[in-house]
Design an enzyme around this catalytic site. Structure first.
Site, PDB file in Angstrom:
ATOM      1  N   SER A 157      50.352  42.382  42.285  1.00  0.00           N
ATOM      2  CA  SER A 157      50.928  43.068  41.196  1.00  0.00           C
ATOM      3  C   SER A 157      52.023  42.600  40.559  1.00  0.00           C
ATOM      4  O   SER A 157      52.773  41.907  41.178  1.00  0.00           O
ATOM      5  CB  SER A 157      51.222  44.652  41.499  1.00  0.00           C
ATOM      6  OG  SER A 157      51.575  45.326  40.568  1.00  0.00           O
ATOM      7  N   TYR A 171      54.965  50.017  47.197  1.00  0.00           N
ATOM      8  CA  TYR A 171      53.784  49.529  46.512  1.00  0.00           C
ATOM      9  C   TYR A 171      54.506  47.927  46.316  1.00  0.00           C
ATOM     10  O   TYR A 171      53.675  47.086  46.535  1.00  0.00           O
ATOM     11  CB  TYR A 171      53.412  50.173  45.165  1.00  0.00           C
ATOM     12  CG  TYR A 171      52.453  49.436  44.422  1.00  0.00           C
ATOM     13  CD1 TYR A 171      51.107  49.594  44.806  1.00  0.00           C
ATOM     14  CD2 TYR A 171      52.521  48.845  43.183  1.00  0.00           C
ATOM     15  CE1 TYR A 171      49.995  49.181  44.052  1.00  0.00           C
ATOM     16  CE2 TYR A 171      51.642  48.404  42.487  1.00  0.00           C
ATOM     17  CZ  TYR A 171      50.573  48.270  42.945  1.00  0.00           C
ATOM     18  OH  TYR A 171      49.488  47.764  42.126  1.00  0.00           O
ATOM     19  N   LYS A 175      52.593  44.426  47.812  1.00  0.00           N
ATOM     20  CA  LYS A 175      51.792  43.420  46.782  1.00  0.00           C
ATOM     21  C   LYS A 175      52.714  42.020  47.204  1.00  0.00           C
ATOM     22  O   LYS A 175      51.992  41.217  46.956  1.00  0.00           O
ATOM     23  CB  LYS A 175      52.021  44.086  45.246  1.00  0.00           C
ATOM     24  CG  LYS A 175      51.149  45.141  45.188  1.00  0.00           C
ATOM     25  CD  LYS A 175      49.583  44.892  45.617  1.00  0.00           C
ATOM     26  CE  LYS A 175      48.670  45.894  44.835  1.00  0.00           C
ATOM     27  NZ  LYS A 175      47.349  45.470  45.198  1.00  0.00           N
TER      28      LYS A 175
HETATM   29  N1  NAD Z   1      45.680  49.033  36.835  1.00  0.00           N
HETATM   30  C1  NAD Z   1      46.377  47.878  36.867  1.00  0.00           C
HETATM   31  O1  NAD Z   1      47.007  47.719  35.659  1.00  0.00           O
HETATM   32  C2  NAD Z   1      46.921  47.356  38.095  1.00  0.00           C
HETATM   33  C3  NAD Z   1      48.137  46.527  37.899  1.00  0.00           C
HETATM   34  C4  NAD Z   1      48.483  45.873  39.112  1.00  0.00           C
HETATM   35  C5  NAD Z   1      47.702  45.876  40.184  1.00  0.00           C
HETATM   36  N2  NAD Z   1      46.556  46.425  40.191  1.00  0.00           N
HETATM   37  C6  NAD Z   1      45.776  46.546  41.567  1.00  0.00           C
HETATM   38  O2  NAD Z   1      44.472  46.707  41.361  1.00  0.00           O
HETATM   39  C7  NAD Z   1      43.666  47.458  42.322  1.00  0.00           C
HETATM   40  C8  NAD Z   1      42.560  48.195  41.479  1.00  0.00           C
HETATM   41  O3  NAD Z   1      43.409  49.301  40.802  1.00  0.00           O
HETATM   42  P1  NAD Z   1      42.739  50.123  39.808  1.00  0.00           P
HETATM   43  O4  NAD Z   1      43.921  50.075  38.848  1.00  0.00           O
HETATM   44  O5  NAD Z   1      41.612  49.664  39.366  1.00  0.00           O
HETATM   45  O6  NAD Z   1      42.898  51.686  40.647  1.00  0.00           O
HETATM   46  P2  NAD Z   1      41.828  52.578  40.910  1.00  0.00           P
HETATM   47  O7  NAD Z   1      42.359  54.008  41.260  1.00  0.00           O
HETATM   48  O8  NAD Z   1      40.891  52.793  39.724  1.00  0.00           O
HETATM   49  O9  NAD Z   1      40.713  51.991  41.980  1.00  0.00           O
HETATM   50  C9  NAD Z   1      41.106  51.730  43.256  1.00  0.00           C
HETATM   51  C10 NAD Z   1      39.840  52.067  44.167  1.00  0.00           C
HETATM   52  O10 NAD Z   1      40.239  51.524  45.468  1.00  0.00           O
HETATM   53  C11 NAD Z   1      39.725  52.504  46.312  1.00  0.00           C
HETATM   54  N3  NAD Z   1      40.400  52.783  47.594  1.00  0.00           N
HETATM   55  C12 NAD Z   1      41.598  53.380  47.879  1.00  0.00           C
HETATM   56  N4  NAD Z   1      41.867  53.424  49.228  1.00  0.00           N
HETATM   57  C13 NAD Z   1      40.677  52.691  49.823  1.00  0.00           C
HETATM   58  C14 NAD Z   1      40.500  52.066  51.108  1.00  0.00           C
HETATM   59  N5  NAD Z   1      41.369  52.603  51.957  1.00  0.00           N
HETATM   60  N6  NAD Z   1      39.607  51.521  51.423  1.00  0.00           N
HETATM   61  C15 NAD Z   1      38.704  51.077  50.250  1.00  0.00           C
HETATM   62  N7  NAD Z   1      38.682  51.542  49.069  1.00  0.00           N
HETATM   63  C16 NAD Z   1      39.957  52.199  48.787  1.00  0.00           C
HETATM   64  C17 NAD Z   1      39.847  54.020  45.483  1.00  0.00           C
HETATM   65  O11 NAD Z   1      38.844  55.138  46.107  1.00  0.00           O
HETATM   66  C18 NAD Z   1      39.669  53.591  44.243  1.00  0.00           C
HETATM   67  O12 NAD Z   1      38.040  53.700  43.822  1.00  0.00           O
HETATM   68  C19 NAD Z   1      44.650  47.951  43.151  1.00  0.00           C
HETATM   69  O13 NAD Z   1      44.986  47.050  44.197  1.00  0.00           O
HETATM   70  C20 NAD Z   1      45.952  47.820  42.477  1.00  0.00           C
HETATM   71  O14 NAD Z   1      47.051  47.948  43.113  1.00  0.00           O
HETATM   72  C21 NAD Z   1      46.276  47.467  39.160  1.00  0.00           C
END
Ligand code: NAD
Length: 320
Positions: A157, A171, A175
């Site tokens: 991230s 977090y 990351k």
């Molecule tokens: N959305 C963004 O702009 C953004 C930015 C930087 C990083 N990220 C990273 O991208 C990834 C996806 O995030 P997102 O925004 O789609 O979030 P989201 O909440 O929509 O999806 C995350 C999913 O991970 C699952 N999860 C949580 N704990 C778990 C576990 N122990 N085992 C398996 N699955 C598990 C959740 O049930 C959820 O469905 C994450 O790693 C997040 O940190 C997202």
């Protein structure tokens, strides 16, 4: 012909958001996909086995191939079962996308041990555990003479890599660790034909980011959606494809821009021909061009649709 024809992939956290888009994209490109997701709330609490099953149903309705896995990647045995699910269902495994994530934001001084452990557990331990389980399986395949290309894609991230975000000490630590883990694993697993790359999604609209101030709720009038949760899926599919030569890289994806990152970079240096003292160091460092930690944060806000509102929200959080 899909770019992932014949590939077998695990996508962790594929029940929602970015992971769901990856799983659908991979299946549309010909991969057989393990949709891993225990269906937890954004803070990691609860669980719903229907979440992974729904994405599997979407994929199969579109003509793709997928199975559900509801194990948590945050414990090593769960991560091992996720890898085993791919082998049992499809006979092999070629790509792992370690995407699962939760958030437990809190001011640093109010962050509880549980907030720290839960976030490190899913992001850092979860990435380590699923990558190690896959790597051990692939080491065995390699020893048996199987030279297929294997790929791990980890998820970092901007928080932790580029932009210190207040309330995300847990977090950001996780990351930054994921990016560091990626480069070490890339070095160690190359001998088994395993490539390991990392990418950081930036401002993809999901349940984790929809409350970010200044992020528009939908596409612009011309149809372009700068916060599209699908924005990273082509890059991740490329990194997972058999013909991709890349390893040990860290990318960032913002809208239609893909950036190539490179570790911590050295901004300046001071050197002396005799041992430093506190006074000589203080004087030398005062003369160098050091950046205040707020500067990258305020710059990053410029990418949002309403940067002034975002900057005001950050200033309020920082108490100034
Ligand atoms: N959305 C963004 O702009 C953004 C930015 C930087 C990083 N990220 C990273 O991208 C990834 C996806 O995030 P997102 O925004 O789609 O979030 P989201 O909440 O929509 O999806 C995350 C999913 O991970 C699952 N999860 C949580 N704990 C778990 C576990 N122990 N085992 C398996 N699955 C598990 C959740 O049930 C959820 O469905 C994450 O790693 C997040 O940190 C997202």
């Amino acid at each position: 012909m899909g770019h992932l024809d014949g590939r077998i992939a695990v996508v962790t956290g594929a029940g929602n958001g970015i992971g769901r888009e990856h799983a659908r994209y991979f299946a549309a490109e010909g991969a057989s996909v393990v949709v891993n997701d225990p269906g937890v709330a954004p803070d990691g609490s609860g669980g719903d086995p229907g979440v992974a099953a729904r994405v599997v149903a979407e994929i199969t309705a579109a003509g793709g191939t997928a199975v559900a896995s509801t194990d948590s990647v945050a414990d090593h045995e769960g991560a091992r079962r996720v890898v085993a699910t791919a082998v049992e269902a499809f006979g092999d495994l070629h790509a792992v996308v370690a995407n699962a994530g939760i958030l437990r934001n809190a001011p640093f001084l109010d962050m509880t041990p549980a907030d720290l452990d839960a976030v490190l557990g899913v992001h850092l331990t979860g990435t380590f555990a699923v990558a190690q389980a896959a790597g051990r399986y692939w080491r065995g395949r390699h020893a048996a003479g199987d030279a297929a290309d294997r790929s791990i894609v980890t998820t970092a991230s901007g928080s932790g890599l580029f932009t210190p975000l207040p309330t995300q000490a847990n977090y950001a630590s996780a990351k930054a660790g994921v990016a560091a883990l990626t480069t070490v694993a890339a070095l160690e697993l190359r001998r088994y034909g395993v490539r390991v790359n990392c990418y950081a999604p930036s401002a993809h609209r999901t349940r984790l980011t929809r409350d970010v101030p200044g992020m528009a709720a939908g596409p612009r009038a011309d149809g372009h959606d700068p916060f599209d949760p699908r924005a990273s899926s082509a890059l991740v599919a490329y990194l997972a494809s058999a013909d991709c030569p890349l390893t040990g890289q860290v990318f960032q994806v913002h809208d239609r821009t893909v950036r190539v990152a490179q570790g911590w970079s050295v901004r300046g240096e001071v050197a002396a021909d005799r041992p430093w003292t506190v006074d000589t160091l203080a004087e030398a460092l005062a003369a160098t061009d050091l950046e205040d930690p707020e500067a990258p944060l305020l710059r990053a806000m410029g990418a949002l649709d309403d940067p002034d509102r975002a900057r005001a929200a950050v200033r309020a959080l920082l108490g100034g």
